[in-house]
Scaffold this active site. Structure first.
Site, PDB file in Angstrom:
ATOM      1  N   GLU A  34     -46.352 -28.515   7.888  1.00  0.00           N
ATOM      2  CA  GLU A  34     -45.426 -29.299   8.699  1.00  0.00           C
ATOM      3  C   GLU A  34     -45.425 -28.794  10.142  1.00  0.00           C
ATOM      4  OE1 GLU A  34     -40.611 -29.746   9.332  1.00  0.00           O
ATOM      5  OE2 GLU A  34     -41.391 -28.753   7.544  1.00  0.00           O
ATOM      6  N   ASP A  52     -46.653 -31.176  13.164  1.00  0.00           N
ATOM      7  CA  ASP A  52     -45.727 -31.526  14.238  1.00  0.00           C
ATOM      8  C   ASP A  52     -46.427 -31.417  15.595  1.00  0.00           C
ATOM      9  OD1 ASP A  52     -42.897 -31.924  15.340  1.00  0.00           O
ATOM     10  OD2 ASP A  52     -43.434 -30.005  16.224  1.00  0.00           O
ATOM     11  N   ASP A  67     -40.575 -34.745   7.238  1.00  0.00           N
ATOM     12  CA  ASP A  67     -41.330 -33.486   7.155  1.00  0.00           C
ATOM     13  C   ASP A  67     -42.640 -33.684   6.394  1.00  0.00           C
ATOM     14  OD1 ASP A  67     -39.278 -32.252   8.489  1.00  0.00           O
ATOM     15  OD2 ASP A  67     -38.407 -31.303   6.719  1.00  0.00           O
ATOM     16  N   GLU A 111     -45.429 -35.068   8.582  1.00  0.00           N
ATOM     17  CA  GLU A 111     -46.010 -34.026   9.432  1.00  0.00           C
ATOM     18  C   GLU A 111     -46.882 -33.087   8.617  1.00  0.00           C
ATOM     19  OE1 GLU A 111     -42.649 -33.724  12.960  1.00  0.00           O
ATOM     20  OE2 GLU A 111     -42.497 -32.365  11.247  1.00  0.00           O
TER      21      GLU A 111
END
Length: 226
Positions: A40, A44, A113, A116
């Site tokens: 994640e 991101d 989440d 990502e």
């Protein structure tokens, strides 16, 4: 899980060379062992870079501030949760018993989440160009619907500007609770418009994202009252 991961690979039109990356990307921290948090973190950064690049090229005359607001609209939690729902990611998530009982498969913060994390796994398995291809595919309709002169602002900015235009007190954000260890905290945040008696709540892995989500939910309430 092998059968489920095979179905997901067909859904996203990509077969992982390292299937363990996909399994990890779908594993919430409520499950013992490796989970998606590191992926994640990676995803991101990739998401922000690709969206920044895409918007920079799409709007050659836009100023830095406008580009930042445009990007914030695309990388916010609720938008990513929408993408996750369109992909049906919730069905494939590996959650602990507690998260399953509390509706974790459809919780926006977990779904965001997971997008990502999936992006991080795609990068490690197939590279940056693969990530760019998939992201542009997932966001194609949203990107195409944007007019050249249309500027998106993040939910907190939109809410503040609306309150100012209406002559109301500015929204107030408060942290209700912080759960989890230092490296895996969940922030529960409220957004209050005292002039109208409206209150929303949201949770996310950072305070900033939780506040943006709470503001987004407040805007939905306001729109519904018009």
């Amino acid at each position: 899980m092998p059968e489920a991961s095979e179905k997901l690979c067909k859904l996203i039109e990509y077969t992982f060379q390292d299937r363990s990356l996909l399994i990890t990307a779908l594993t919430h921290r409520s499950v013992e062992g490796a989970n998606y948090e590191r992926l994640e973190f990676l995803g991101d950064s990739i998401l922000n870079f690709i969206m920044a690049e895409t918007l920079y090229l799409k709007f050659p005359t836009a100023q830095e501030g406008d580009l930042s607001r445009l990007r914030a609209n695309f990388v916010k939690g609720e938008m990513l949760a929408e993408v996750a729902r369109e992909l049906g990611l919730g069905e494939y998530l590996r959650l602990g018993a507690g998260e399953l009982k509390s509706g974790g498969r459809d919780r926006s913060s977990i779904l965001a989440d997971s997008v990502e994390a999936l992006l991080g796994a795609l990068y490690l398995d197939g590279g940056l160009e693969l990530c760019r291809q998939k992201l542009l595919q997932w966001f194609e309709n949203r990107l195409n619907s944007m007019g050249h002169k249309k500027t998106y602002k993040d939910p907190k900015t939109c809410l503040q500007e609306w309150a100012q235009a209406e002559g109301l007190e500015l929204p107030v954000y408060a942290v209700l609770k912080i759960e989890g260890l230092a490296h895996e905290q969940i922030f529960s945040v409220s957004c209050t418009l005292s002039s109208l008696g409206y209150n929303t709540q949201a949770e996310h892995s950072t305070r900033r994202k939780a506040e943006q989500e709470a503001a987004s939910r407040m805007l939905i309430i306001i729109e519904g009252k018009k």
